[in-house]
Scaffold this motif. Sequence first.
Motif, PDB file in Angstrom:
ATOM      1  N   UNK A  84     -13.929   2.784 -11.364  1.00 44.16           N
ATOM      2  CA  UNK A  84     -13.342   3.466 -10.378  1.00 44.16           C
ATOM      3  C   UNK A  84     -11.935   3.522 -10.285  1.00 44.16           C
ATOM      4  N   UNK A  85     -11.419   2.440 -10.400  1.00 47.29           N
ATOM      5  CA  UNK A  85      -9.781   2.260 -10.460  1.00 47.29           C
ATOM      6  C   UNK A  85      -9.215   3.176 -11.515  1.00 47.29           C
ATOM      7  N   UNK A  86      -9.920   3.267 -12.723  1.00 42.18           N
ATOM      8  CA  UNK A  86      -9.329   3.795 -13.725  1.00 42.18           C
ATOM      9  C   UNK A  86      -9.424   5.555 -13.384  1.00 42.18           C
ATOM     10  N   UNK A  87     -10.498   5.869 -12.873  1.00 42.88           N
ATOM     11  CA  UNK A  87     -10.407   7.075 -12.528  1.00 42.88           C
ATOM     12  C   UNK A  87      -9.342   7.723 -11.335  1.00 42.88           C
ATOM     13  N   UNK A  88      -9.422   6.627 -10.409  1.00 41.25           N
ATOM     14  CA  UNK A  88      -8.631   6.883  -9.220  1.00 41.25           C
ATOM     15  C   UNK A  88      -7.063   7.005  -9.951  1.00 41.25           C
ATOM     16  N   UNK A  89      -6.574   5.933 -10.771  1.00 44.63           N
ATOM     17  CA  UNK A  89      -5.144   6.034 -11.234  1.00 44.63           C
ATOM     18  C   UNK A  89      -4.862   7.377 -12.001  1.00 44.63           C
ATOM     19  N   UNK A  90      -5.778   7.898 -12.901  1.00 42.69           N
ATOM     20  CA  UNK A  90      -5.910   9.218 -13.523  1.00 42.69           C
ATOM     21  C   UNK A  90      -5.374  10.158 -12.467  1.00 42.69           C
ATOM     22  N   UNK A 138      -8.268   3.227  -0.305  1.00 43.74           N
ATOM     23  CA  UNK A 138      -7.300   3.269  -1.478  1.00 43.74           C
ATOM     24  C   UNK A 138      -5.999   3.978  -0.827  1.00 43.74           C
ATOM     25  N   UNK A 139      -5.005   3.134  -0.654  1.00 43.90           N
ATOM     26  CA  UNK A 139      -3.655   3.733   0.083  1.00 43.90           C
ATOM     27  C   UNK A 139      -2.902   4.439  -1.240  1.00 43.90           C
ATOM     28  N   UNK A 140      -2.604   5.594  -0.888  1.00 43.08           N
ATOM     29  CA  UNK A 140      -1.780   6.486  -1.998  1.00 43.08           C
ATOM     30  C   UNK A 140      -0.427   6.856  -1.916  1.00 43.08           C
ATOM     31  N   UNK A 141       0.480   7.019  -2.549  1.00 43.86           N
ATOM     32  CA  UNK A 141       1.952   7.237  -2.197  1.00 43.86           C
ATOM     33  C   UNK A 141       1.872   8.720  -1.508  1.00 43.86           C
ATOM     34  N   UNK A 142       1.160   9.600  -2.098  1.00 48.74           N
ATOM     35  CA  UNK A 142       1.240  10.979  -1.549  1.00 48.74           C
ATOM     36  C   UNK A 142      -0.301  11.416  -1.314  1.00 48.74           C
ATOM     37  N   UNK A 143      -0.545  12.392  -0.252  1.00 50.50           N
ATOM     38  CA  UNK A 143      -1.659  12.881  -0.077  1.00 50.50           C
ATOM     39  C   UNK A 143      -2.247  13.934  -1.369  1.00 50.50           C
ATOM     40  N   UNK A 144      -3.396  14.059  -1.763  1.00 50.64           N
ATOM     41  CA  UNK A 144      -3.637  14.726  -3.168  1.00 50.64           C
ATOM     42  C   UNK A 144      -3.786  16.254  -2.260  1.00 50.64           C
ATOM     43  N   UNK A 156       4.807  -4.950  -9.654  1.00 54.51           N
ATOM     44  CA  UNK A 156       3.795  -3.642  -8.938  1.00 54.51           C
ATOM     45  C   UNK A 156       4.690  -2.700  -8.203  1.00 54.51           C
ATOM     46  N   UNK A 157       3.857  -2.321  -7.130  1.00 54.88           N
ATOM     47  CA  UNK A 157       4.345  -1.296  -6.375  1.00 54.88           C
ATOM     48  C   UNK A 157       4.144  -1.761  -4.803  1.00 54.88           C
ATOM     49  N   UNK A 158       4.641  -1.264  -4.047  1.00 54.56           N
ATOM     50  CA  UNK A 158       4.723  -1.652  -2.486  1.00 54.56           C
ATOM     51  C   UNK A 158       4.556  -0.157  -1.639  1.00 54.56           C
ATOM     52  N   UNK A 159       3.357  -0.386  -0.945  1.00 52.53           N
ATOM     53  CA  UNK A 159       2.883   0.663  -0.004  1.00 52.53           C
ATOM     54  C   UNK A 159       2.692   0.124   1.154  1.00 52.53           C
ATOM     55  N   UNK A 160       3.462   0.796   2.437  1.00 55.27           N
ATOM     56  CA  UNK A 160       3.481   0.513   3.524  1.00 55.27           C
ATOM     57  C   UNK A 160       3.046   1.209   4.561  1.00 55.27           C
ATOM     58  N   UNK A 161       2.253   0.609   5.528  1.00 55.72           N
ATOM     59  CA  UNK A 161       1.570   1.699   6.570  1.00 55.72           C
ATOM     60  C   UNK A 161       2.011   0.768   7.794  1.00 55.72           C
ATOM     61  N   UNK A 162       2.268   1.923   8.697  1.00 52.35           N
ATOM     62  CA  UNK A 162       2.664   1.294  10.093  1.00 52.35           C
ATOM     63  C   UNK A 162       1.432   1.105  11.050  1.00 52.35           C
ATOM     64  N   UNK A 163       1.982   0.222  11.856  1.00 56.07           N
ATOM     65  CA  UNK A 163       0.497  -0.221  12.998  1.00 56.07           C
ATOM     66  C   UNK A 163      -0.109   1.004  13.371  1.00 56.07           C
ATOM     67  N   UNK A 164       0.489   2.012  14.095  1.00 53.14           N
ATOM     68  CA  UNK A 164      -0.106   3.296  14.422  1.00 53.14           C
ATOM     69  C   UNK A 164      -1.253   3.915  13.306  1.00 53.14           C
ATOM     70  N   UNK A 165      -0.636   4.010  11.947  1.00 55.85           N
ATOM     71  CA  UNK A 165      -1.607   4.371  10.768  1.00 55.85           C
ATOM     72  C   UNK A 165      -2.886   3.738  10.864  1.00 55.85           C
ATOM     73  N   UNK A 203      -4.313   9.818  -9.319  1.00 52.67           N
ATOM     74  CA  UNK A 203      -3.127   9.560  -8.369  1.00 52.67           C
ATOM     75  C   UNK A 203      -1.732   8.872  -8.944  1.00 52.67           C
ATOM     76  N   UNK A 204      -1.980   8.336 -10.040  1.00 45.41           N
ATOM     77  CA  UNK A 204      -1.060   7.684 -10.938  1.00 45.41           C
ATOM     78  C   UNK A 204      -1.360   6.152 -10.533  1.00 45.41           C
ATOM     79  N   UNK A 205      -0.614   5.288 -10.979  1.00 45.37           N
ATOM     80  CA  UNK A 205      -0.850   3.691 -10.500  1.00 45.37           C
ATOM     81  C   UNK A 205       0.094   3.454  -9.181  1.00 45.37           C
ATOM     82  N   UNK A 206       0.543   4.451  -8.477  1.00 47.32           N
ATOM     83  CA  UNK A 206       0.967   4.229  -7.315  1.00 47.32           C
ATOM     84  C   UNK A 206       0.151   4.253  -6.215  1.00 47.32           C
ATOM     85  N   UNK A 207      -0.775   3.178  -6.261  1.00 43.14           N
ATOM     86  CA  UNK A 207      -1.920   3.341  -5.230  1.00 43.14           C
ATOM     87  C   UNK A 207      -2.230   1.849  -5.196  1.00 43.14           C
TER      88      UNK A 207
END
Length: 180
Positions: free
Chosen positions: A151-157, A105-111, A72-81, A159-163
Amino acid sequence: MNRYAAFLRGIMPTNPNMRGEKLRGVFEGLGFEKVSSLLASGNVVFHSPETDVPALESAIQQALNTELGIPGGTLIRTYDQLRNLVDADPFAGLTHCRETYLTVTFVREAPKTIPRFPTEDAPAVRVLGFDKPAAALLSVIDNSDPSTTKFMQVIEKLYTKDITTRTFLTVQKTLAKMDK
């Protein structure tokens, strides 16, 4: 020491390699401190002196794949975020319940643009906005409508699956675990 939350994609609690103790073992093996897992859906909090979040994500994902076969994928967020996201109360006045999910939904990059919902593919989803500091799409899902599964299918289209998506309750619980 920096406090982080890793949100792992594709974790299935029925898979013995994806259970909390094995996940924690991978994080501890990478030298992280105060490692703790939360719930059974791939949420791990930890402390590290490292400040390069993309490097942390890469190292964790490589170790999970090598040691446990988790692709799968790993998305990290800081305490402050997470603290700022929760303190902003983006779902003010709304209640998370069986019929209505408040999701992050956490994404790798802002759209460049925020997707508009409801759509024909997902009429029971309403996007409230996007939290730029946490790179998180904030949505309300009407679970009484079977179309929400799209919903997830639409979001993956978009943002890709990096969410990865969590309920706002899970984000709040993750933050509380980071406070310990």
